[in-house]
Design a protein around this motif. Sequence first.
Motif, short mmCIF file in Angstrom:
data_model
loop_
_atom_site.label_atom_id
_atom_site.label_comp_id
_atom_site.label_asym_id
_atom_site.label_seq_id
_atom_site.Cartn_x
_atom_site.Cartn_y
_atom_site.Cartn_z
N LEU A 15 0.85 -1.19 0.00
CA LEU A 15 0.00 0.00 0.00
C LEU A 15 0.88 1.24 0.00
O LEU A 15 1.67 1.45 0.93
N LEU A 16 0.76 2.05 -1.03
CA LEU A 16 1.51 3.30 -1.14
C LEU A 16 0.72 4.43 -0.51
O LEU A 16 -0.48 4.58 -0.76
N THR A 17 1.38 5.25 0.31
CA THR A 17 0.70 6.40 0.90
C THR A 17 0.37 7.43 -0.17
O THR A 17 1.05 7.50 -1.20
N PRO A 18 -0.66 8.26 0.02
CA PRO A 18 -1.06 9.23 -1.00
C PRO A 18 0.05 10.18 -1.42
O PRO A 18 0.12 10.57 -2.60
N ASP A 19 0.94 10.56 -0.50
CA ASP A 19 2.01 11.49 -0.85
C ASP A 19 3.24 10.78 -1.41
O ASP A 19 4.23 11.43 -1.78
N GLY A 20 3.19 9.45 -1.47
CA GLY A 20 4.27 8.68 -2.07
C GLY A 20 5.51 8.54 -1.21
O GLY A 20 6.53 8.03 -1.69
N THR A 21 5.45 8.94 0.04
CA THR A 21 6.64 8.89 0.89
C THR A 21 6.78 7.59 1.68
O THR A 21 7.80 7.37 2.33
N GLY A 22 5.77 6.76 1.65
CA GLY A 22 5.84 5.52 2.42
C GLY A 22 5.10 4.38 1.73
O GLY A 22 4.18 4.60 0.94
#
Length: 208
Positions: A15-22
């Motif tokens: 699962l990728l976080t919406p901001d792409g940082t995690g």
Amino acid sequence: RLARIRLRGSAPEALLTPDGTGIYVLLRDEAVKDAPWRLAVIDTRENTVVKDQPLRAQVPGHMVLSSDNRWVYVLDFGNNKGDAADGVLHVLDASSGDRLATLPVGAQPTRMAINHETGSVYVGARASREAKTGFVLGIRGRETFGRLDLADRPSSVRRSADGKSLFVVGERSVSLVDMELKQERSFSIKLRQAVSMDGRRAAVASWR
């Protein structure tokens, strides 16, 4: 830039976080028989694993992140052994990975749908493993807020493109359900049905 990050075990879901940082990664380590499941968190800015901890679950699969990034919902499909036959939803703290709640969601649950405007998560399930009926369950935060019983067994739940309804695809019907789980319009359909990923179209396979 591209990076290769070594993880322990296979990774059936990420699962990728919406901001792409995690990235949250569900891992299965076959070498650990009693507790094979783990949840890892990757920092994509540094390309490092910042957390890797055990996840007590039977058959975890689908994951979604709450709209405010506070919780990670992990759907556990259960198994065929006694009390573990029904599915549950694990609610985890997105920062620490700690389990905050475990909510029963019924037999053979579907993958989740999420309304990002309200933060509500929806799961469809059978009333029991043998039943030909089912329901849609609504979860907000760490608690359920509603349940709508259905005359059919749900096979998928999708949010509509306008965010006002849910498409619930069953074995014999397609239902249009409001987000508060108060109203339902059901259409009886034979054979196979599907709803597009963006929730704009429903398709039916049939023959003359």
